[in-house]
Design an enzyme around this catalytic site. Sequence first.
Site, PDB file in Angstrom:
ATOM      1  N   LYS A 131      80.934 -24.387  78.472  1.00 24.66           N
ATOM      2  CA  LYS A 131      80.292 -23.649  77.373  1.00 24.66           C
ATOM      3  C   LYS A 131      80.698 -24.129  75.978  1.00 24.66           C
ATOM      4  CE  LYS A 131      80.153 -19.246  79.758  1.00 24.66           C
ATOM      5  NZ  LYS A 131      80.329 -17.812  79.565  1.00 24.66           N
ATOM      6  N   ASP A 191      75.156 -13.569  75.473  1.00 27.93           N
ATOM      7  CA  ASP A 191      76.007 -12.407  75.785  1.00 27.93           C
ATOM      8  C   ASP A 191      75.906 -11.361  74.679  1.00 27.93           C
ATOM      9  OD1 ASP A 191      76.876 -13.396  78.183  1.00 27.93           O
ATOM     10  OD2 ASP A 191      78.701 -14.287  77.371  1.00 27.93           O
TER      11      ASP A 191
END
Length: 280
Positions: free
Chosen positions: A71, A106
């Site tokens: 990520k 998120d």
Amino acid sequence: MTIQTGPRAACLIGWPAAHSRSPLIHHYWLRTLGIEGGYNIEAVPPEGFAEFILHLSGHGFVGANVTRPHKERALALSEPDARARAVGAANTLWYDGEKLCSTNTDVEGFINNLDASAPGWDRASDALVLGAGGASRAVLFGLLERGITRVHLANRTFERAQALADQFGAAVHPVAWGAIGELLPGAGVLVNTTSLGMHGQPPLAIDLGGLAADAVVADLVYVPLKTPLLAAAEARGLRRADGLGMLLHQAVRGFELWFGRRPEVTPELRALVEADLTKG
Ligand code: ATR
């Protein structure tokens, strides 16, 4: 660049390609929306990651989800938006023309799940966030973006809470882990971003007696679905937002970017993923 002729496809890139619920979620939406498309799992080792995403379309993909351990590199190798930059990690990639863009879904997964589970939650002015890892960054960004004016941030290792407060500014107040109890009465929203309560981990042992009756409790842990924290909140009759809801809501944006339709988080989808999570 390869000319794509077949149906559009996205993928999840990880190493190892962990068991993920993302294919289940995206295949459900493709099926129910009648879209011909694909969502594959691609196991890509760290040394192959840069080549893979810099030639993502050549590999046949219109975009991707990125998971551990890629990520942070995904952020560095793409054009991140403000959310991905603030979180320090990108989990969703797509093309704007030739440009490979990224975001961190998120943030909206957390916020949209709160909106769906506890409408009006943002009337609160104060929040108490537990944990100062990557998930906490997404939560802090979302809470501040939605106008929460003060966030107390408690972490076992105080220095990590301090570092996040330094990054996010004066609205974030780092506090000692031992101060949680005394901060509960003022918290309109309580969020667990730690791994406590996760299967195989100790429970998050907090007495929720101090929370106001209209407080909302959110837990990012989704295995088990009903964590000890959420069970305690339920016992007090408090409104709750669970980790599975966030997982489902965070998937929406990627699908929309890749396949051009904004999908819905339906009770049927939730039941499907719940069944997968709870099967032996
Ligand atoms: P993520 O990216 O999922 O947020 P992480 O960066 O590993 O994961 O962060 C895990 C969080 O859970 C941290 O806030 C960690 O606290 P520390 O910074 O002190 O390590 C918290 N955590 C994990 N185990 C814990 C425990 N037994 N008690 C309290 N906090 C714990």
